[in-house]
Design a protein around this motif. Sequence first.
Motif, PDB file in Angstrom:
ATOM      1  N   UNK A 340     -11.041  -2.763   5.530  1.00 11.17           N
ATOM      2  CA  UNK A 340     -11.003  -2.235   7.102  1.00 11.17           C
ATOM      3  C   UNK A 340     -11.428  -1.046   6.743  1.00 11.17           C
ATOM      4  N   UNK A 341     -11.724   0.217   7.315  1.00  9.14           N
ATOM      5  CA  UNK A 341     -11.667   0.819   7.366  1.00  9.14           C
ATOM      6  C   UNK A 341     -10.765   1.673   6.552  1.00  9.14           C
ATOM      7  N   UNK A 342     -10.196   2.313   5.694  1.00  8.44           N
ATOM      8  CA  UNK A 342      -8.773   3.421   4.888  1.00  8.44           C
ATOM      9  C   UNK A 342      -9.515   4.775   4.615  1.00  8.44           C
ATOM     10  N   UNK A 343      -8.313   5.523   4.658  1.00 12.32           N
ATOM     11  CA  UNK A 343      -8.246   7.296   5.504  1.00 12.32           C
ATOM     12  C   UNK A 343      -7.648   7.423   3.639  1.00 12.32           C
ATOM     13  N   UNK A 344      -6.108   7.800   4.734  1.00 16.10           N
ATOM     14  CA  UNK A 344      -4.588   8.120   3.376  1.00 16.10           C
ATOM     15  C   UNK A 344      -4.668   7.156   2.475  1.00 16.10           C
ATOM     16  N   UNK A 345      -4.548   6.137   2.458  1.00 15.70           N
ATOM     17  CA  UNK A 345      -3.856   5.456   1.362  1.00 15.70           C
ATOM     18  C   UNK A 345      -2.541   5.380   1.065  1.00 15.70           C
ATOM     19  N   UNK A 346      -1.998   5.819   1.988  1.00 14.54           N
ATOM     20  CA  UNK A 346      -0.248   6.252   1.319  1.00 14.54           C
ATOM     21  C   UNK A 346       0.589   5.760   2.952  1.00 14.54           C
ATOM     22  N   UNK A 347      -0.270   4.345   4.414  1.00 13.11           N
ATOM     23  CA  UNK A 347       0.878   4.165   4.875  1.00 13.11           C
ATOM     24  C   UNK A 347       0.806   5.372   6.145  1.00 13.11           C
ATOM     25  N   UNK A 348      -0.185   6.168   6.908  1.00 14.07           N
ATOM     26  CA  UNK A 348      -0.002   7.395   7.235  1.00 14.07           C
ATOM     27  C   UNK A 348      -0.477   6.937   8.121  1.00 14.07           C
ATOM     28  N   UNK A 349      -2.137   6.769   8.426  1.00 12.23           N
ATOM     29  CA  UNK A 349      -3.092   7.124   9.418  1.00 12.23           C
ATOM     30  C   UNK A 349      -3.231   6.369  10.042  1.00 12.23           C
ATOM     31  N   UNK A 350      -2.641   5.016   9.452  1.00 10.35           N
ATOM     32  CA  UNK A 350      -2.898   3.481   9.957  1.00 10.35           C
ATOM     33  C   UNK A 350      -4.572   3.024  10.336  1.00 10.35           C
ATOM     34  N   UNK A 351      -5.375   3.911  10.011  1.00 11.71           N
ATOM     35  CA  UNK A 351      -6.944   2.627   9.229  1.00 11.71           C
ATOM     36  C   UNK A 351      -6.785   2.040   9.215  1.00 11.71           C
ATOM     37  N   UNK A 352      -6.118   1.435   8.092  1.00 12.74           N
ATOM     38  CA  UNK A 352      -6.351   0.149   7.612  1.00 12.74           C
ATOM     39  C   UNK A 352      -6.185  -0.965   8.589  1.00 12.74           C
ATOM     40  N   UNK A 353      -5.056  -0.418   9.395  1.00 14.46           N
ATOM     41  CA  UNK A 353      -3.941  -1.427  10.416  1.00 14.46           C
ATOM     42  C   UNK A 353      -4.360  -2.729  11.051  1.00 14.46           C
ATOM     43  N   UNK A 354      -4.209  -3.807  10.205  1.00 11.80           N
ATOM     44  CA  UNK A 354      -3.852  -5.307  10.402  1.00 11.80           C
ATOM     45  C   UNK A 354      -2.832  -5.888  10.951  1.00 11.80           C
ATOM     46  N   UNK A 355      -2.951  -7.369  11.456  1.00 10.89           N
ATOM     47  CA  UNK A 355      -2.383  -7.915  11.953  1.00 10.89           C
ATOM     48  C   UNK A 355      -1.436  -8.985  10.771  1.00 10.89           C
ATOM     49  N   UNK A 356      -0.149  -9.192  10.613  1.00  4.06           N
ATOM     50  CA  UNK A 356       0.408 -10.289   9.803  1.00  4.06           C
ATOM     51  C   UNK A 356       0.671 -11.550  10.930  1.00  4.06           C
ATOM     52  N   UNK A 357      -0.610 -12.063  10.757  1.00  3.79           N
ATOM     53  CA  UNK A 357      -0.108 -13.517  11.468  1.00  3.79           C
ATOM     54  C   UNK A 357       1.089 -14.149  10.891  1.00  3.79           C
ATOM     55  N   UNK A 358       1.137 -15.053   8.635  1.00  5.07           N
ATOM     56  CA  UNK A 358       2.216 -15.190   8.795  1.00  5.07           C
ATOM     57  C   UNK A 358       2.285 -14.503   7.192  1.00  5.07           C
ATOM     58  N   UNK A 359       4.092 -14.814   6.773  1.00  2.89           N
ATOM     59  CA  UNK A 359       3.382 -14.540   5.674  1.00  2.89           C
ATOM     60  C   UNK A 359       4.818 -13.000   5.250  1.00  2.89           C
ATOM     61  N   UNK A 360       5.322 -12.626   3.991  1.00  2.00           N
ATOM     62  CA  UNK A 360       6.441 -11.749   4.246  1.00  2.00           C
ATOM     63  C   UNK A 360       5.240 -10.416   3.033  1.00  2.00           C
ATOM     64  N   UNK A 361       5.592  -9.141   2.882  1.00  2.00           N
ATOM     65  CA  UNK A 361       5.680  -8.321   2.191  1.00  2.00           C
ATOM     66  C   UNK A 361       6.080  -7.811   1.873  1.00  2.00           C
ATOM     67  N   UNK A 362       5.881  -6.713   1.229  1.00  2.00           N
ATOM     68  CA  UNK A 362       6.808  -5.647   1.151  1.00  2.00           C
ATOM     69  C   UNK A 362       6.074  -4.686   1.082  1.00  2.00           C
ATOM     70  N   UNK A 363       7.370  -3.353   1.619  1.00  2.00           N
ATOM     71  CA  UNK A 363       6.613  -2.011   2.209  1.00  2.00           C
ATOM     72  C   UNK A 363       7.625  -1.328   1.337  1.00  2.00           C
ATOM     73  N   UNK A 364       7.206  -0.242   1.018  1.00  2.00           N
ATOM     74  CA  UNK A 364       8.870   0.798   0.577  1.00  2.00           C
ATOM     75  C   UNK A 364       8.893   1.836   2.178  1.00  2.00           C
ATOM     76  N   UNK A 365      10.106   2.234   1.960  1.00  2.00           N
ATOM     77  CA  UNK A 365      10.310   2.354   3.100  1.00  2.00           C
ATOM     78  C   UNK A 365       8.797   4.354   3.280  1.00  2.00           C
ATOM     79  N   UNK A 366       9.353   4.865   2.376  1.00  2.00           N
ATOM     80  CA  UNK A 366       8.362   6.189   2.682  1.00  2.00           C
ATOM     81  C   UNK A 366       6.676   5.918   2.523  1.00  2.00           C
ATOM     82  N   UNK A 367       6.481   4.580   2.629  1.00  2.00           N
ATOM     83  CA  UNK A 367       4.840   4.209   2.661  1.00  2.00           C
ATOM     84  C   UNK A 367       5.086   4.152   3.723  1.00  2.00           C
TER      85      UNK A 367
END
Length: 396
Positions: A340-367
Amino acid sequence: MMEIKGFNEDMAKMFALASLREEQIAAAPESPDLADPVNALSRRLYPDRLRMMVKRVVDETADTRTFCFGPAPGTGGLPPFRAGQYLSLKVAVEGTPVTRPYSLSSAPAEARSGFELTIRRQAGGFVTEHIWRQWRAGTVVEATGPHGNFYHEPLRDSRSVVTLAGGSGITPFRSMIREIASGHSDLNLTLLYGSRSSEQIIFRDELTALAAEYPDKLKVIYVLSDPESGWRGRTGLLDAALIRETAGDLESKSFFVCGPPAMYRFVKRQLQELAIEWRRVRFELAGSPEDITLEPGYPAAAAAGKIFQVTVRSGSRSHSLSAAAEESILSALERAGLAPDSRCRSGECGFCRALLVSGDTFVRPEGDGRRAADRVLGFLHPCSAYPLSDLVLQVP
Ligand code: FES
């Protein structure tokens, strides 16, 4: 009796408004007016894609280069920006399109003559190795931007700023410092710049010369964590004692921090120790950590070394790809040509946003820059999320 001046006249105009609007709506064209001059100016100033040409390459240190760009032939000028903002480069590495954000290291006042990006080569780095191999004078590069909120805002920030840089995190501060030297910014800036050794200090001669030329505006302090013998400057880390000793009255100052994620964790503790309110502190986006398995909270025992299957749904189509536990979901999508489109690659801008239909992920609180509603509804930002199981994603 007191008369309210203009009241009757204003009321009469207000009653006429509804019929005036109806007439204008009836006379309006059916399709929107795309020739709107404000839209046209905004598109001209900030095109969807920038095409820039490398004019010159400057070696700064053994592993750092400054790429000086002008507009590519046949394109307009380069857009205005604020010191501290970044460009998101669009690069095709061995046929795989990827993005990388880099802060502009030149000053806004110099934008008419071009942009500069200063990039540190990472050993084995997918993108930086490509840049070192391919980019020469005459290379045309695509980017979006300028983006980002890491700039001095007079309505919010103090005119006296303390900037804390680690390694190549000096780049947005070089932009701010050159803006001060150009006379277009009236900040008083103290730079505490941490590097491993003196050979790794980027822009050392330039920063030292500017600090000598503008002693009332600029103060530059280099700090080495692994000094060679003969170094007579500061040593250690950018800790609370150093900040207290060198930055003067902390009560009235704003703080800007740019460097690697490990530095952020350390600096946060120092600023807490100094009782600096968070409203006075800005952190630049840190990008992906070098090794996610070393991040606090990462469930290494359960996930490290595993490969997961990711099913990506887009409209009526569905794709399947493999993703290593140690790579961001965005990197896996890019390898598969599904990014998907992406810009900051740091979790902030939201351009890469996707819906997680199922499964588990790890996200650093700072990201984790998701909006609260997105978290509840199950959206994620693939640039800052790492798979912990097989996943099903829905992308736009
Ligand atoms: S690219 Fe900005 S949130 Fe993912």
